[in-house]
Design a protein around this motif. Structure first.
Motif, short mmCIF file in Angstrom:
data_model
loop_
_atom_site.label_atom_id
_atom_site.label_comp_id
_atom_site.label_asym_id
_atom_site.label_seq_id
_atom_site.Cartn_x
_atom_site.Cartn_y
_atom_site.Cartn_z
N SER A 22 0.93 -1.11 -0.22
CA SER A 22 0.17 -0.08 -0.04
C SER A 22 0.86 1.34 0.00
CB SER A 22 -0.93 -0.10 1.23
OG SER A 22 -1.97 -0.88 1.33
N LEU A 23 0.94 2.12 -0.94
CA LEU A 23 1.72 3.28 -1.28
C LEU A 23 1.04 4.59 -0.76
CD1 LEU A 23 4.44 4.45 -2.20
CD2 LEU A 23 3.06 4.25 -4.53
N LEU A 24 1.66 5.35 -0.11
CA LEU A 24 1.27 6.71 -0.02
C LEU A 24 2.27 7.58 -0.03
CD1 LEU A 24 -0.53 8.96 1.60
CD2 LEU A 24 0.92 8.61 3.80
N GLY A 40 -5.82 5.25 -12.10
CA GLY A 40 -6.84 4.75 -12.76
C GLY A 40 -6.23 3.36 -13.51
N ARG A 41 -5.03 3.54 -13.99
CA ARG A 41 -4.31 2.58 -14.65
C ARG A 41 -3.79 1.40 -13.63
NH1 ARG A 41 -0.68 5.32 -16.77
NH2 ARG A 41 1.08 4.85 -15.22
N GLU A 42 -3.17 1.94 -12.40
CA GLU A 42 -2.48 1.08 -11.75
C GLU A 42 -3.37 0.56 -10.51
OE1 GLU A 42 0.63 0.09 -11.58
OE2 GLU A 42 1.31 1.17 -13.32
N CYS A 43 -4.53 1.08 -10.24
CA CYS A 43 -5.36 0.54 -9.03
C CYS A 43 -6.87 0.46 -9.34
CB CYS A 43 -5.00 1.79 -7.91
SG CYS A 43 -5.74 1.51 -6.19
N SER A 44 -7.50 1.67 -9.34
CA SER A 44 -9.01 1.51 -9.57
C SER A 44 -9.33 2.69 -10.28
CB SER A 44 -9.68 1.12 -8.33
OG SER A 44 -9.91 2.60 -7.58
N SER A 45 -10.65 2.77 -10.69
CA SER A 45 -11.31 3.99 -11.37
C SER A 45 -11.89 5.11 -10.39
CB SER A 45 -12.28 3.56 -12.29
OG SER A 45 -13.33 2.74 -11.74
N GLU A 46 -11.67 4.82 -8.96
CA GLU A 46 -12.28 5.44 -7.87
C GLU A 46 -11.13 6.19 -7.07
OE1 GLU A 46 -15.48 6.38 -7.84
OE2 GLU A 46 -16.28 5.04 -9.38
N GLY A 72 -7.54 8.79 -1.68
CA GLY A 72 -7.04 7.23 -1.55
C GLY A 72 -8.20 6.16 -2.28
N SER A 73 -7.30 5.00 -2.71
CA SER A 73 -8.22 3.91 -3.28
C SER A 73 -7.75 2.64 -3.02
CB SER A 73 -8.21 4.31 -4.75
OG SER A 73 -8.88 3.23 -5.47
N VAL A 74 -8.60 1.71 -2.65
CA VAL A 74 -8.46 0.29 -2.60
C VAL A 74 -8.28 -0.26 -3.87
CG1 VAL A 74 -9.01 -1.75 -1.59
CG2 VAL A 74 -9.33 0.09 -0.16
N SER A 79 -4.57 -5.68 -9.72
CA SER A 79 -3.61 -4.60 -9.41
C SER A 79 -2.33 -5.23 -8.62
CB SER A 79 -4.04 -3.60 -8.68
OG SER A 79 -2.80 -2.77 -8.42
N GLN A 80 -1.03 -4.65 -8.85
CA GLN A 80 -0.07 -5.17 -8.19
C GLN A 80 -0.07 -4.32 -6.71
OE1 GLN A 80 3.76 -3.63 -9.35
NE2 GLN A 80 2.79 -1.92 -10.77
N TRP A 81 -0.79 -3.20 -6.60
CA TRP A 81 -0.98 -2.54 -5.22
C TRP A 81 -2.10 -2.94 -4.65
CZ3 TRP A 81 3.48 0.38 -4.68
CH2 TRP A 81 4.12 0.43 -5.73
N ALA A 82 -1.96 -3.04 -3.23
CA ALA A 82 -2.99 -3.07 -2.30
C ALA A 82 -3.95 -1.82 -2.20
CB ALA A 82 -2.70 -3.71 -1.08
#
Length: 294
Positions: A22-24, A40-46, A72-74, A79-82
């Motif tokens: 999880s990246l901040l 949007g590309r790496e995580c989610s559209s929200e 912030g987005s889950v 995705s490679q990210w949480a």
């Protein structure tokens, strides 16, 4: 807010693998551009759906496309990210004065629902009053603690710290009436104080993150366009101050044994060829630069 998932709901997401980080991005509006260009590309559209800053809110300025101070987005299962997030601070000085744009870069409700009802209220201030933040560094620590605590379970938190533009602007504010003289005679005071402040912040954040089995990465920031000016006095000195600040960050990374992302050197190599590749408006990265930074 609409479509905002609570921190508890995010933490209970069951599809996340233990190795996913999880990246901040802990920085300024440049981090905002990098986040929104890639989320949007790496995580989610929200990009705002994860309310990890609670009881604060992801304040969004109606005149801007993107969030002013946090998001912030889950991430999706593929995705490679949480989770991803970004957060605005006001520089590494532990006390005011801060660059005056803190008035339009607020952290609404940071201390609770009734702590700052005004849309211009800031992170740490008197109840029902618009007051200057009492400590940007305290705000950073609180933000990191909230992000770590609310990151999806089984993920490893990574915090990327950058700070330069607000620090330089603070010194312009302090020496606005005679900035050129100050720069020519005592600019070394800025570098010495910046180095000391950045070192203290990095040490404190690293201690918090190590205790949570999380990681801190430092980022050496790049300069602005030579014609850009926050208050009219500094436009010809950005490169020198940004390079000096980047050198200080490199030293802190070496002192603490922390990984470093050297955007200053990346920008230098690109900027020599075409400055327009890097800067969208004199301060913020272009989409190409945001992708390269990522």
């Amino acid at each position: 807010m609409e479509h905002v998932r609570s921190a508890d709901q995010a933490a209970q997401s069951s599809h996340l693998a233990s190795w996913k980080p999880s990246l901040l991005l802990l920085g300024d509006s440049r981090s905002r551009y990098v986040y929104h260009e890639n989320v949007g590309r790496e995580c989610s559209s929200e990009p705002y759906e994860w309310g990890w800053v609670a009881p604060g809110e992801h304040h969004r300025c109606s005149s801007l496309k993107w969030s002013e101070t946090s998001a912030g987005s889950v991430c999706n299962a593929e995705s490679q990210w949480a989770a991803l997030g970004w957060f605005q601070h006001y520089g590494v000085s532990p006390s005011p004065p801060y660059y005056e744009k803190w008035r339009t870069h607020p952290h609404v409700g940071w201390l609770g629902k009734n702590s700052n009802p005004s849309p211009l209220a800031v992170a740490v201030g008197k109840a029902k009053a618009v007051t200057e933040p009492t400590s940007s560094t305290k705000l950073m620590l609180q933000a990191v603690e909230r992000f770590v605590r609310r990151a999806p379970r089984r993920s490893t938190t990574v915090v990327c710290l950058s700070s330069m533009a607000w620090d330089v602007a603070r010194y312009e504010l302090l020496h606005m009436h005679n900035f050129t003289h100050w720069f020519n005679t005592t600019a070394h005071h800025f570098i010495r104080e910046y180095h000391a402040n950045f070192s203290v912040v990095a040490r404190r954040l690293n201690a918090v993150l190590l205790a949570a089995r999380a990681r801190l990465i430092l980022m050496a920031d790049f300069s602005t366009q030579r014609t850009f000016s926050i208050g009219g006095k500094i436009r010809h000195h950005w490169d020198q101050l940004a390079d000096a600040a980047a050198s200080a960050v490199r030293n802190v990374a070496e002192e603490l044994g922390l990984p470093l992302i050297d955007l200053n050197r990346l920008a230098r190599s690109r900027i020599e060829k075409k400055r327009a590749w890097l800067l969208l408006d004199g301060m913020h990265p272009t989409p190409n630069a945001s992708n390269a930074i990522w």
